[in-house]
Design a protein around this motif. Structure first.
Motif, short mmCIF file in Angstrom:
data_model
loop_
_atom_site.label_atom_id
_atom_site.label_comp_id
_atom_site.label_asym_id
_atom_site.label_seq_id
_atom_site.Cartn_x
_atom_site.Cartn_y
_atom_site.Cartn_z
N PRO A 1 -32.62 -15.70 -34.83
CA PRO A 1 -31.27 -16.72 -34.80
C PRO A 1 -30.60 -16.51 -33.49
O PRO A 1 -30.47 -15.28 -32.98
CB PRO A 1 -30.54 -16.19 -36.16
CG PRO A 1 -31.60 -15.67 -37.00
CD PRO A 1 -32.45 -14.92 -36.00
N GLU A 2 -29.77 -17.31 -33.03
CA GLU A 2 -28.88 -17.32 -31.94
C GLU A 2 -28.28 -16.22 -31.89
O GLU A 2 -28.01 -15.40 -30.93
CB GLU A 2 -28.14 -18.69 -31.70
CG GLU A 2 -27.32 -18.75 -30.47
CD GLU A 2 -26.56 -19.95 -30.14
OE1 GLU A 2 -26.19 -20.27 -29.18
OE2 GLU A 2 -26.51 -20.75 -31.21
N ASP A 3 -27.41 -15.72 -32.71
CA ASP A 3 -26.60 -14.62 -32.82
C ASP A 3 -27.24 -13.21 -32.63
O ASP A 3 -26.43 -12.55 -32.04
CB ASP A 3 -25.91 -14.56 -34.28
CG ASP A 3 -24.61 -15.70 -34.35
OD1 ASP A 3 -24.36 -16.01 -33.23
OD2 ASP A 3 -24.30 -15.99 -35.33
N GLU A 4 -28.57 -13.36 -33.09
CA GLU A 4 -29.38 -11.80 -32.86
C GLU A 4 -29.71 -11.94 -31.31
O GLU A 4 -30.11 -10.73 -31.07
CB GLU A 4 -30.50 -11.92 -33.77
CG GLU A 4 -30.01 -11.93 -35.43
CD GLU A 4 -31.29 -11.60 -36.13
OE1 GLU A 4 -32.46 -11.22 -35.60
OE2 GLU A 4 -31.02 -11.62 -37.25
N LEU A 5 -29.37 -12.93 -30.40
CA LEU A 5 -29.78 -12.85 -28.91
C LEU A 5 -28.68 -12.21 -28.45
O LEU A 5 -28.77 -12.27 -27.04
CB LEU A 5 -30.06 -14.05 -28.48
CG LEU A 5 -31.53 -14.80 -29.06
CD1 LEU A 5 -31.47 -16.42 -28.55
CD2 LEU A 5 -32.51 -14.15 -28.74
N PHE A 6 -27.78 -11.86 -29.29
CA PHE A 6 -26.35 -11.21 -28.36
C PHE A 6 -26.14 -9.65 -28.91
O PHE A 6 -26.43 -9.58 -30.06
CB PHE A 6 -25.36 -12.01 -28.49
CG PHE A 6 -25.31 -13.38 -27.78
CD1 PHE A 6 -24.91 -13.49 -26.44
CD2 PHE A 6 -26.13 -14.37 -28.28
CE1 PHE A 6 -24.81 -14.64 -25.88
CE2 PHE A 6 -26.12 -15.58 -27.57
CZ PHE A 6 -25.36 -15.51 -26.42
N HIS A 7 -26.07 -8.85 -28.12
CA HIS A 7 -25.36 -7.45 -28.43
C HIS A 7 -24.06 -7.47 -29.33
O HIS A 7 -23.49 -8.44 -29.14
CB HIS A 7 -25.25 -6.56 -27.33
CG HIS A 7 -26.43 -6.23 -26.44
ND1 HIS A 7 -27.57 -5.64 -27.08
CD2 HIS A 7 -26.81 -6.68 -25.24
CE1 HIS A 7 -28.36 -5.33 -26.25
NE2 HIS A 7 -28.06 -6.05 -24.92
N LEU A 8 -23.90 -6.57 -30.08
CA LEU A 8 -22.75 -6.31 -31.07
C LEU A 8 -21.85 -5.24 -30.06
O LEU A 8 -22.37 -4.37 -29.70
CB LEU A 8 -23.10 -5.83 -32.60
CG LEU A 8 -23.96 -7.08 -33.20
CD1 LEU A 8 -24.46 -6.32 -34.60
CD2 LEU A 8 -23.20 -8.29 -33.34
N GLU A 9 -20.46 -5.80 -30.19
CA GLU A 9 -19.61 -4.82 -29.47
C GLU A 9 -18.43 -4.80 -30.59
O GLU A 9 -18.46 -5.75 -31.36
CB GLU A 9 -18.97 -5.41 -28.20
CG GLU A 9 -20.27 -5.44 -27.09
CD GLU A 9 -19.69 -6.02 -25.85
OE1 GLU A 9 -18.57 -6.74 -25.83
OE2 GLU A 9 -20.45 -6.13 -24.81
N ARG A 10 -17.52 -3.68 -30.46
CA ARG A 10 -16.54 -3.32 -31.33
C ARG A 10 -15.14 -4.05 -30.81
O ARG A 10 -14.87 -3.86 -29.50
CB ARG A 10 -16.45 -1.95 -31.76
CG ARG A 10 -17.58 -1.47 -32.75
CD ARG A 10 -17.05 -0.09 -33.16
NE ARG A 10 -17.93 0.32 -33.90
CZ ARG A 10 -18.05 0.25 -35.58
NH1 ARG A 10 -17.40 -0.82 -35.90
NH2 ARG A 10 -19.08 0.64 -36.16
#
Length: 510
Positions: A161-170
């Motif tokens: 999914p599109e959201d999983e193409l981006f890193h997660l940051e706090r």
């Protein structure tokens, strides 16, 4: 009386009459020759232009001139692509109105270019191409619910999914939010998962003291979130209290920042997991902890943790020296794990202990165990026995002179012939528990730790540096500056070009 011959008088007159005609004819011939020459030159230029373009389209060399080579696939991804055997199709199932459409398409095309015929890319707008969408939905029982990248290999399909193409940051509240674009990490980890027989599982051993928590979370949270995103590895927690064996699906276990020692039954579990099941063990040692049982387990494989803290002294304003705990490290050439990091500047944050590594032990060699240093401190750091003293002072009787070993690896081979493909047991020991602390997180340390985890799990293709993230620079212009820039582009630059062309034309006429 003289007489004049009429024939003699007529000859000069005829010659004079012919001269203008001959001159005009010569002029016409020169003009025709010049025109023909010009036509030939133009024709040759057209032919050269067409041949050059055709040749450039068929034979070319790509060079990424962008900052940090952000338009080039990382070495890790190229290693994974080299392992792909089955035909693979990467479909960008995005709406063309999405702001991320173009960069996702460009990324998938890089995979296509790198892999040749083994990987092909396709762009699909489900709304504009419903026929193709229905075909995929029918074959893979898939429902298009939003933008995604689809990876098809044989009869298997994975959706990112599109959201999983981006890193997660706090964010400031400590919540995980969408951060920088990390499409390459997501696609590469999915390709690796498709190539693997089953999804690998990494267990974090709990119950030995938690990692320090901050408003941004803990190192365990960071590990669980980032490694699952980057390497397609499932992360679970594991308590050794009520079990007799490490779960059968475990590829590796992480012992991080342990403050309480392991008992005999737990050590035997780890020993069987490593020796018999060829499981990976990754250890991040706490320099302030005392773990005699676990240290004895590590000494079986040539690694002896030393209860000293790596320090050095640095002068500061006011004349008093300060004790420095953050250690710049050099990666050691030789081991497969360190190859991508030899020219990387990294610093271990917080406090680090150090290791004594017995690389020339004949008994280890007889047991087919090899041990190697992978990271050492700068020479000015030493192992301090009393780090509470301010400032720290080197004592040759009780301290250890630098450079210090801060990380080492162990490999126990099952057979001599690597061609048989029998997996070896691997262990990585890092004398620092802070590499994933959210407050001190650096890309170099994340890359090194994740590479150590990949190496311990037998995923050598995932060893390496993550792709550089594109940097966005914003140029703000005032209203007057925008007008000036418009005039320069639309008027001044074309005018300069016309003036140069006129001067060249005048010179050729002269």
């Amino acid at each position: 009386m003289s007489s004049t011959d009429p024939k003699n008088d007529q000859a000069p007159a005829d010659a004079k009459a012919k001269e203008p005609k001959q001159g005009a004819k010569a002029t016409r011939m020169r003009s025709a020759a010049h025109a023909a020459n010009t036509s030939v030159q133009i024709g040759l230029l057209v032919v050269i232009f067409l041949v050059a373009n055709f040749g450039a389209a068929k034979w070319f060399i790509k060079k990424d001139l962008s900052p940090n080579e952000q338009n080039t696939l990382s070495e890790t991804t190229r290693n994974v692509i080299d392992q792909i055997d089955a035909d693979t199709r990467i479909i960008t199932a995005f709406s063309q109105n999405s702001p991320d459409f173009q960069r996702v398409v460009e990324l998938t095309e890089l995979y296509d270019d790198e892999a040749g015929t083994r990987v092909s890319s396709e762009v699909l707008d489900p709304v504009r191409n419903p026929t193709r969408s229905r075909e995929i939905s029918a074959k893979f029982n898939h429902e298009f619910t939003g933008n995604a990248v689809l990876i098809i290999q044989g009869d298997t399909m994975r959706e990112i999914p599109e959201d999983e193409l981006f890193h997660l940051e706090r964010n400031r509240q400590g919540e995980w939010v969408r951060g920088a674009f990390g499409g390459e990490d997501a696609i590469t980890s999915t390709l690796l998962e498709l190539e693997s027989e089953q999804r690998r599982v990494l267990y974090i051993i709990t119950g030995k003291g938690p990692w320090p928590r901050t408003p941004k979370g803990s190192g365990a949270d960071t590990l669980a979130t980032l490694i699952a995103k980057r390497q397609g590895v499932e992360v679970r927690e594991l308590s050794l209290t009520d079990i007799t064996e490490i779960p059968a699906d475990a590829s590796a276990v992480v012992v991080a920042n342990a403050k309480y020692d392991f008992n005999g039954a737990e050590i035997r579990m780890l020993h069987r997991f490593f020796e018999e099941r060829k499981g990976g063990i990754i250890t991040l040692l706490n320099p302030e902890a005392s773990l005699p049982n676990y240290y004895a387990f590590l000494r079986l494989y040539g690694i002896d943790p030393v209860p000293q803290v790596a320090v050095t002294r640095a002068s500061q304003l006011g004349g008093n020296d300060a004790t420095i705990f953050e250690v710049p490290v050099d990666f050691v050439a030789g081991p497969e794990l360190t190859d991508p990091f030899l020219n990387i500047d990294a610093t271990f944050p917080g406090r680090s202990s150090h290791l004594i590594v017995d690389e020339a032990n004949d008994e280890l060699f007889r047991r087919k165990i090899s041990v190697a240093k992978v990271a050492i401190s700068k020479p000015e750091f030493w192992g301090e026995s009393t780090p509470a003293a301010t400032p720290a002072t080197f004592d040759a009787a009780t301290d250890t002179d630098g450079p210090l070993t801060l990380a080492a690896i162990v490999e126990k081979r099952s057979v001599e012939d690597k061609k048989l493909g029998v997996r070896s047991a691997r262990m990585a020991v890092i004398a620092n528990p802070h590499l994933l602390d959210p407050t001190t997180l650096t890309q170099e340390n994340v890359d090194f730790l994740f590479s150590a985890i990949s190496w311990s799990m037998g995923q050598s293709s995932m060893i390496g540096i993550t792709p550089a993230q594109p940097s966005i620079f914003k140029l703000t212009l005032k209203e007057g500056s925008q007008g000036t820039l418009t005039w320069v582009i639309c008027a001044l630059m074309p005018a300069i070009t016309l003036i140069i062309a006129y001067l060249v034309w005048q010179r050729r006429r002269a």
